[in-house]
Motif scaffolding. Structure first.
Motif: not given
Length: 89
Positions: A5-12, A36-47
């Protein structure tokens, strides 16, 4: 072609809230942000998704937040990050 997905909503949301008294999760959130998705992946391996002071590694298969920074800091104890599809448009 990516199926992420290109975007999510994060709720705290406070973790201690057991009974929301009929309130929705969004109404119980102390903060929310559309990321929004940056096109990069984090240390976790996820977008990586970012926006409005939040940077998150999100597993697109499960909708789980694997890593999260809020205003450059780790999430405070007692808060839970929930993810939902952001409304488009």
């Amino acid at each position: 072609m990516s199926t992420h997905p290109n975007r999510y909503e994060i709720l705290l949301v406070p973790a201690h809230v057991q009974d929301r008294g009929g309130a929705s999760v969004a109404d119980s959130a102390v903060r929310s942000a559309v990321v929004e998705r940056t096109g990069r992946h984090g240390e976790s391996g996820y977008p990586i998704y970012e926006g409005h002071g939040m940077v998150a590694d999100i597993d697109p298969e499960t909708g789980t937040v694997e890593a999260l920074l809020v205003d450059g800091r780790e999430l405070d104890y007692g808060l839970v990050a929930l993810v939902r599809d952001a409304a488009t448009g």
